[in-house]
Design an enzyme around this catalytic site. Sequence first.
Site, PDB file in Angstrom:
ATOM      1  N   CYS A  61      -5.850   8.638   9.235  1.00 10.68           N
ATOM      2  CA  CYS A  61      -5.393   7.242   9.305  1.00 10.68           C
ATOM      3  C   CYS A  61      -4.592   7.037  10.574  1.00 10.68           C
ATOM      4  CB  CYS A  61      -4.532   6.900   8.090  1.00 10.68           C
ATOM      5  SG  CYS A  61      -4.011   5.160   8.084  1.00 10.68           S
TER       6      CYS A  61
ATOM      7  N   CYS B 140       2.401   6.089   6.761  1.00  6.85           N
ATOM      8  CA  CYS B 140       3.263   5.677   5.642  1.00  6.85           C
ATOM      9  C   CYS B 140       3.846   6.927   4.978  1.00  6.85           C
ATOM     10  CB  CYS B 140       2.460   4.836   4.648  1.00  6.85           C
ATOM     11  SG  CYS B 140       1.739   3.395   5.448  1.00  6.85           S
TER      12      CYS B 140
ATOM     13  N   CYS C  29      -5.102   7.301  -5.395  1.00 10.20           N
ATOM     14  CA  CYS C  29      -4.671   6.866  -4.063  1.00 10.20           C
ATOM     15  C   CYS C  29      -3.715   7.856  -3.435  1.00 10.20           C
ATOM     16  CB  CYS C  29      -3.913   5.552  -4.153  1.00 10.20           C
ATOM     17  SG  CYS C  29      -4.823   4.261  -4.908  1.00 10.20           S
TER      18      CYS C  29
HETATM   19  N1  SAH Z   1      -4.670   1.898   4.481  1.00  9.47           N
HETATM   20  C1  SAH Z   1      -4.866   0.866   3.556  1.00  9.47           C
HETATM   21  C2  SAH Z   1      -5.861   1.199   2.472  1.00  9.47           C
HETATM   22  C3  SAH Z   1      -5.842   2.596   1.894  1.00  9.47           C
HETATM   23  S1  SAH Z   1      -4.506   3.068   0.873  1.00  9.47           S
HETATM   24  C4  SAH Z   1      -3.537   0.444   2.963  1.00  9.47           C
HETATM   25  O1  SAH Z   1      -2.546   1.122   3.185  1.00  9.47           O
HETATM   26  O2  SAH Z   1      -3.507  -0.584   2.306  1.00  9.47           O
HETATM   27  C5  SAH Z   1      -4.794   2.244  -0.689  1.00  9.47           C
HETATM   28  C6  SAH Z   1      -3.498   2.004  -1.468  1.00  9.47           C
HETATM   29  O3  SAH Z   1      -2.951   3.239  -1.972  1.00  9.47           O
HETATM   30  C7  SAH Z   1      -2.401   1.404  -0.605  1.00  9.47           C
HETATM   31  O4  SAH Z   1      -1.746   0.368  -1.292  1.00  9.47           O
HETATM   32  C8  SAH Z   1      -1.485   2.571  -0.401  1.00  9.47           C
HETATM   33  O5  SAH Z   1      -0.206   2.149  -0.049  1.00  9.47           O
HETATM   34  C9  SAH Z   1      -1.559   3.275  -1.728  1.00  9.47           C
HETATM   35  N2  SAH Z   1      -1.093   4.667  -1.720  1.00  9.47           N
HETATM   36  C10 SAH Z   1      -1.105   5.546  -0.700  1.00  9.47           C
HETATM   37  N3  SAH Z   1      -0.563   6.728  -1.081  1.00  9.47           N
HETATM   38  C11 SAH Z   1      -0.213   6.602  -2.367  1.00  9.47           C
HETATM   39  C12 SAH Z   1       0.375   7.474  -3.327  1.00  9.47           C
HETATM   40  N4  SAH Z   1       0.696   8.724  -3.028  1.00  9.47           N
HETATM   41  N5  SAH Z   1       0.583   7.004  -4.572  1.00  9.47           N
HETATM   42  C13 SAH Z   1       0.227   5.735  -4.898  1.00  9.47           C
HETATM   43  N6  SAH Z   1      -0.342   4.872  -4.045  1.00  9.47           N
HETATM   44  C14 SAH Z   1      -0.551   5.283  -2.790  1.00  9.47           C
HETATM   45 FE1  SF4 Z   2      -2.806   4.815   6.181  1.00  9.94          FE
HETATM   46 FE2  SF4 Z   2      -1.949   5.727   3.870  1.00  9.94          FE
HETATM   47 FE3  SF4 Z   2      -0.504   3.929   5.179  1.00  9.94          FE
HETATM   48 FE4  SF4 Z   2      -2.814   3.187   4.056  1.00  9.94          FE
HETATM   49  S1  SF4 Z   2      -0.997   3.921   2.998  1.00  9.94           S
HETATM   50  S2  SF4 Z   2      -2.092   2.691   6.128  1.00  9.94           S
HETATM   51  S3  SF4 Z   2      -4.028   5.085   4.322  1.00  9.94           S
HETATM   52  S4  SF4 Z   2      -0.973   6.008   5.881  1.00  9.94           S
END
Ligand code: SAH
Ligand code: SF4
Length: 413
Positions: free
Chosen positions: A149, A153, A388
């Site tokens: 990615c 985050c 996710c």
């Molecule tokens: N990059 C995009 C789409 C992929 S992530 C985005 O961030 O929206 C899909 C969702 O899963 C997002 O809302 C993200 O914040 C969430 N997500 C990521 N890591 C997670 C985790 N460990 N537990 C729960 N949700 C998570």
């Molecule tokens: Fe990338 Fe994960 Fe952030 Fe979505 S939540 S933008 S996949 S780092």
Amino acid sequence: MTELAANEPPGIASGAAIEKRPLERYVAPEKPSLVGMSRAALAAALGAIGVPERQRRMRVQQLWHWLYVRGAQDFEAMTSLSKELRADLAQRFTLARPEIAAEQVSVDGTRKWLISLPGELAGKPHEVECVYIPEADRGTLCISSQVGCTLNCSFCHTGTQRLVRNLTAGEIAGQVVLARDRLGDWTETNPPVAEGNEEGRKRLVSNVVMMGMGEPLYNFEAVRDGLNVVADGEGLSLSKRRITLSTSGVVPNISRAGAEIGVMLAVSLHAVTDELRDELVPLNRKYPLRVLLDACRNYPGVSNARRITFEYVMLKGVNDSLADARALVRLLKGIPAKINLIPFNPWPGSKYECSDWTQIEKFSEVVFNAGYASPVRTPRGRDILAACGQLKSASEKLSARERLALRAMAMTD
Ligand code: SAH
Ligand code: SF4
């Protein structure tokens, strides 16, 4: 197979720690696959093998049907094309799908596919994951847009990985084709109840969410072209209302997504103050809450019938107080919204914990009392780490031998 990328993708400011640079870019194989191609790309492919311009439209139409209604895996099956054209196509192109390197099936029916794509980095293939979640009234396919990615985050496992490359449009639409293959979800194997009555068919893949690996709005053109193939009414035919694109908030591309893709939008909000969101979703330092929510308010086509989904990951002691819940409701005032509370999925080394269940319930009640349906997204496929933020973490721990064994299993069941 791969080369170092000379340029950053459009829209990424250089040097910002908020974003990573892709290491590599896609290099087309010598014999490209037609699977996932748009009509324009197919017309160009036909041009390349000498099909005269005046015939191309009709040929594209025929190919479209074979590729996206019938799911043809062999040029020989394309009986409406002349033998000669089939041979010419087979010489220059393939019908290859992205390759399933491993498949895991959860006790709840969720399936996770590890998909291997052309290219490798330090001896490891480019891999993404794709998850199929069957429910009583729908079947949702969660697809990826990048290997790794662009963003970081702090609660997301994908965020800790390097950004390797963007997927192509073909690889994006190809995930839907692959799922239909694997599930037997084509016309022949899953026919409509009555001739011409597509609605009468219980589609196994009825919904697509772009919530796998990657930030789709940092791979805009490929995501747009890939999703437009998926939504084409004469082909894969998933209505745009059944396709959701999730973004962490790449503001300049939100209105573009509305205008050029027109699918449902989900926004990963996760915090109600800039201070906390800067930490959880560092992109917030570039596009803070106020500009993000303005972009949502102005999302083309947004209405009470087409609401934006706000995703909110429940992190114990971090963003889960009832004051946060009330602030969330205030913040979204005036935006046609749905709120999706996501229990945090921990991964090895993560610094957060999931909120207690009672706290999630209380939080959800505040949101519900303010007039929002606030479903808590039930984690599916936990036993196969299909949730996710966990994508690819399990597979990375598998040795090549284990992967091969899984692959063999996938082929024999
Ligand atoms: N990059 C995009 C789409 C992929 S992530 C985005 O961030 O929206 C899909 C969702 O899963 C997002 O809302 C993200 O914040 C969430 N997500 C990521 N890591 C997670 C985790 N460990 N537990 C729960 N949700 C998570
Ligand atoms: Fe990338 Fe994960 Fe952030 Fe979505 S939540 S933008 S996949 S780092």
